[in-house]
Enzyme design. Structure first.
Site, PDB file in Angstrom:
ATOM      1  N   ARG A 113      17.125 -23.231  94.447  1.00 56.81           N
ATOM      2  CA  ARG A 113      17.214 -23.511  95.444  1.00 56.81           C
ATOM      3  C   ARG A 113      17.349 -21.901  96.149  1.00 56.81           C
ATOM      4  O   ARG A 113      17.190 -22.741  97.777  1.00 56.81           O
ATOM      5  CB  ARG A 113      19.196 -23.534  95.611  1.00 56.81           C
ATOM      6  N   LYS A 138      16.643 -16.797 102.841  1.00 55.56           N
ATOM      7  CA  LYS A 138      17.182 -17.439 102.820  1.00 55.56           C
ATOM      8  C   LYS A 138      18.425 -18.356 103.731  1.00 55.56           C
ATOM      9  O   LYS A 138      18.235 -19.439 104.289  1.00 55.56           O
ATOM     10  CB  LYS A 138      17.901 -17.703 101.619  1.00 55.56           C
ATOM     11  N   ASN A 139      19.701 -17.502 103.701  1.00 50.63           N
ATOM     12  CA  ASN A 139      20.594 -17.883 105.070  1.00 50.63           C
ATOM     13  C   ASN A 139      19.813 -18.420 106.505  1.00 50.63           C
ATOM     14  O   ASN A 139      20.728 -18.444 106.973  1.00 50.63           O
ATOM     15  CB  ASN A 139      21.372 -17.168 104.252  1.00 50.63           C
ATOM     16  N   CYS A 170      26.758 -25.512  96.403  1.00 46.64           N
ATOM     17  CA  CYS A 170      27.311 -24.445  95.067  1.00 46.64           C
ATOM     18  C   CYS A 170      28.535 -24.905  95.367  1.00 46.64           C
ATOM     19  O   CYS A 170      29.824 -24.316  96.320  1.00 46.64           O
ATOM     20  CB  CYS A 170      27.257 -22.990  95.034  1.00 46.64           C
ATOM     21  N   ASP A 176      27.798 -12.860  98.416  1.00 47.20           N
ATOM     22  CA  ASP A 176      26.857 -13.196  97.226  1.00 47.20           C
ATOM     23  C   ASP A 176      26.789 -12.153  96.034  1.00 47.20           C
ATOM     24  O   ASP A 176      25.355 -12.892  95.361  1.00 47.20           O
ATOM     25  CB  ASP A 176      25.684 -13.331  98.252  1.00 47.20           C
ATOM     26  N   ARG A 229      35.040 -25.047 100.866  1.00 49.35           N
ATOM     27  CA  ARG A 229      34.423 -24.620 101.890  1.00 49.35           C
ATOM     28  C   ARG A 229      34.226 -25.677 102.926  1.00 49.35           C
ATOM     29  O   ARG A 229      34.014 -26.622 103.012  1.00 49.35           O
ATOM     30  CB  ARG A 229      33.018 -24.378 101.209  1.00 49.35           C
TER      31      ARG A 229
HETATM   32  C1  UD1 Z   1      27.602 -18.210 104.336  1.00 48.73           C
HETATM   33  C2  UD1 Z   1      26.480 -18.347 103.298  1.00 48.73           C
HETATM   34  C3  UD1 Z   1      26.681 -17.902 101.484  1.00 48.73           C
HETATM   35  C4  UD1 Z   1      27.386 -16.888 101.495  1.00 48.73           C
HETATM   36  C5  UD1 Z   1      29.059 -17.074 103.014  1.00 48.73           C
HETATM   37  C6  UD1 Z   1      29.564 -15.970 102.817  1.00 48.73           C
HETATM   38  C7  UD1 Z   1      24.396 -19.233 103.967  1.00 48.73           C
HETATM   39  C8  UD1 Z   1      24.222 -20.631 104.124  1.00 48.73           C
HETATM   40  N1  UD1 Z   1      25.844 -19.399 103.075  1.00 48.73           N
HETATM   41  O1  UD1 Z   1      27.537 -19.316 103.565  1.00 48.73           O
HETATM   42  O2  UD1 Z   1      25.685 -17.849 101.182  1.00 48.73           O
HETATM   43  O3  UD1 Z   1      27.994 -16.399 100.391  1.00 48.73           O
HETATM   44  O4  UD1 Z   1      27.845 -17.146 103.945  1.00 48.73           O
HETATM   45  O5  UD1 Z   1      29.042 -14.471 103.334  1.00 48.73           O
HETATM   46  O6  UD1 Z   1      24.848 -18.794 104.597  1.00 48.73           O
HETATM   47  N2  UD1 Z   1      36.030 -21.423 105.843  1.00 48.73           N
HETATM   48  C9  UD1 Z   1      36.809 -22.063 106.731  1.00 48.73           C
HETATM   49  N3  UD1 Z   1      36.858 -22.595 107.269  1.00 48.73           N
HETATM   50  C10 UD1 Z   1      35.001 -22.858 107.421  1.00 48.73           C
HETATM   51  C11 UD1 Z   1      34.262 -22.579 107.417  1.00 48.73           C
HETATM   52  C12 UD1 Z   1      34.302 -21.398 106.254  1.00 48.73           C
HETATM   53  O7  UD1 Z   1      38.385 -21.734 106.557  1.00 48.73           O
HETATM   54  O8  UD1 Z   1      34.783 -23.803 109.167  1.00 48.73           O
HETATM   55  C13 UD1 Z   1      35.922 -20.454 104.997  1.00 48.73           C
HETATM   56  C14 UD1 Z   1      35.751 -20.303 104.180  1.00 48.73           C
HETATM   57  O9  UD1 Z   1      36.099 -21.099 102.424  1.00 48.73           O
HETATM   58  C15 UD1 Z   1      35.152 -18.914 103.385  1.00 48.73           C
HETATM   59  C16 UD1 Z   1      35.295 -18.024 104.430  1.00 48.73           C
HETATM   60  O10 UD1 Z   1      35.682 -18.601 105.731  1.00 48.73           O
HETATM   61  O11 UD1 Z   1      36.667 -18.596 102.626  1.00 48.73           O
HETATM   62  C17 UD1 Z   1      34.008 -18.061 104.674  1.00 48.73           C
HETATM   63  O12 UD1 Z   1      32.878 -18.615 104.320  1.00 48.73           O
HETATM   64  P1  UD1 Z   1      30.903 -18.666 105.028  1.00 48.73           P
HETATM   65  O13 UD1 Z   1      31.268 -17.659 105.991  1.00 48.73           O
HETATM   66  O14 UD1 Z   1      31.403 -19.881 106.828  1.00 48.73           O
HETATM   67  O15 UD1 Z   1      30.392 -19.484 104.616  1.00 48.73           O
HETATM   68  P2  UD1 Z   1      29.227 -20.481 104.453  1.00 48.73           P
HETATM   69  O16 UD1 Z   1      29.094 -20.601 105.885  1.00 48.73           O
HETATM   70  O17 UD1 Z   1      29.526 -21.571 103.767  1.00 48.73           O
END
Ligand code: UD1
Length: 423
Positions: A402, A23-24, A118, A310, A123
């Site tokens: 999803r 999915k990701n 979610c 996850d 986020r």
């Molecule tokens: C992706 C995955 C999700 C998984 C997560 C962590 C997808 C579509 N989703 O989510 O399933 O749980 O990685 O492995 O691939 N953060 C910031 N600023 C940013 C971006 C992130 O502070 O601009 C923080 C987030 O709040 C969180 C951490 O960084 O604490 C990791 O988030 P991130 O790896 O970006 O998660 P997603 O890409 O949203």
């Protein structure tokens, strides 16, 4: 029409299951295909709602996207003439943020309603924005909409303050057609980051170092179409591994990449389950054999190759019936504990303190009416219900749809008593 899963638990899962495309990876590779000047064919796409939503978005933007037999999608981006993605188009799809990097990289303009997805804590997307600004994009945030503009993106060094999968992939998408070299420092190393980089390279991009914490992207003038097969889903595989162990079952999990599953394999073995990696000459597989009750263990979620956040939720369902006390520390999403209340209603004994959950193992959970609050919470409730005595009705299954392809069908084939009910 309301739908829910009804599960009669307390039966070991037995047999073999084939894992779908990740999915990701899919939710990034589909938008990344916008970057090509030609048609791309994506293979091994999971049949899940997030992919359907993205396909609809691409069509509304003027691309032609069609599913073709064998879990494939053909995407012809040449007709794209709309660069704004509104909230009604993205809905609950968090990964819609990849459209920002892809549209900005290809057309120099993008308007994107801030994504849903979610509810697992704040986020932010500040690191995505920081990276795109470093490449020369002008970005404003107004009324819940991000507007990004750039005459010509120019390569730059981007240091990420946090390790973010989304920011790493998004800035990579924006940088692949930029002028000159971009270096991403403190990049995420998840398998789907590598998969997206491989896809970009297959289209003629020059991305090196994906899978390490420094990614170097040498901009190219254009990308061409290609056929690309998406990697198997690490998290779906991990969910089935945990479900096998939680039910004291014996399951062979096929279409996997064992190295992506090392963290979960290690933790399951530590808890007393047997995990056997194998190769049947055609493909790798993993066999998981569970016990009556697991041993208590401690887990800390971390970016890859650490234990994936996850799988924290399904793992907590499993550890609810361990012998002894387990501790889980959630280091990625501090509020990713929505499933805890539901597990407690099934008889689990769990105390939360900030990012830490203390799980006092009980002998067995009992079935209950349950409500999924997010995708992986839904997966956790399925694991719990499969191992529990009695019947559970899991509601809000749109979260589960999803991200898990044909989950009821796959579990039924393993001997589970699971029914998708409709009001
Ligand atoms: C992706 C995955 C999700 C998984 C997560 C962590 C997808 C579509 N989703 O989510 O399933 O749980 O990685 O492995 O691939 N953060 C910031 N600023 C940013 C971006 C992130 O502070 O601009 C923080 C987030 O709040 C969180 C951490 O960084 O604490 C990791 O988030 P991130 O790896 O970006 O998660 P997603 O890409 O949203």
């Amino acid at each position: 029409m309301k739908q829910w899963y009804q599960i009669k638990g307390n039966r070991p899962l037995e047999g073999a299951v084939t894992i779908s495309g990740a999915k990701n990876a899919a939710v990034a590779v589909v938008p990344a295909s916008i970057l090509a000047g030609e048609c791309c064919i994506l293979e091994n796409l999971p049949c899940i709602d997030d992919v359907n939503t993205l396909k609809d978005i691409l069509c509304k933007m003027g691309a032609k996207a069609t599913f073709t037999p064998g879990d494939c999608m053909q995407i012809d981006p040449t007709g794209i003439n709309r660069f704004s993605v509104t909230f009604d188009m993205v809905g609950t799809l968090r990964a819609s943020y990849y459209l920002l990097g892809a549209l900005l990289g290809r057309y120099g303009y993008a308007e994107l309603a801030l994504p849903g997805g979610c509810v697992i804590g704040p986020r932010p997307i500040d690191q995505h924005i920081k990276g795109m600004r470093a490449l020369g994009a002008e970005i404003v945030l107004e009324n819940g909409i991000v507007k990004a503009t750039a005459k010509k993106l120019k390569g730059a060094e981007v240091y990420f303050d946090v390790v973010s999968v989304g920011a790493t992939i998004n800035v990579m998408l924006a940088a692949v057609l930029a002028e000159g070299q971009t270096t991403l420092v403190n990049a995420a190393k998840e398998p789907h980051v590598v998969d997206v980089a491989n896809f970009l390279n297959m289209m003629g991009g020059r991305v090196k170092g994906a899978g390490t914490d420094i990614i170097r992207i040498s901009g190219v003038n254009k990308l061409h179409g290609c056929s690309y097969a998406i990697i198997p889903d690490q998290i779906e595989a991990g969910t089935f591994m945990v479900a096998a162990a939680a039910t004291g079952g014996d399951v062979i999990i096929k279409n996997i990449i064992p190295t992506h599953l090392e963290a979960i394999s290690a933790k399951l073995m530590e808890s007393g389950a047997t995990v056997i990696e194998g190769d049947d000459g055609r493909e790798f597989y993993i066999q998981v054999i569970g016990n009556d009750r697991p041993r208590a263990i401690n887990i800390k979620t971390l970016p890859y190759p650490g234990f994936p956040t996850d799988l924290q939720q399904p793992m907590m369902a499993y550890l609810s019936t361990a012998k002894g006390n387990s501790i889980i520390v959630e280091n990625i999403f501090e509020e990713r504990f929505n499933h805890v209340g539901e597990l407690i209603r099934m008889g689990a004994v769990i105390t939360l303190s900030g990012r830490t959950a203390m799980i006092e193992g009980v002998k067995q959970l009992t079935g209950a009416p349950l409500y999924a609050t997010d995708l992986r919470a839904g997966a956790a409730l399925i694991v719990a219900a499969l191992s529990a005595r009695g019947v559970s009705n899991i509601h809000n299954i749109e979260f589960i749809d999803r991200g898990y392809e044909h989950i009821a069908k796959k579990l039924t084939a393993l001997g589970a008593q699971i029914k998708r009910c409709t009001e």
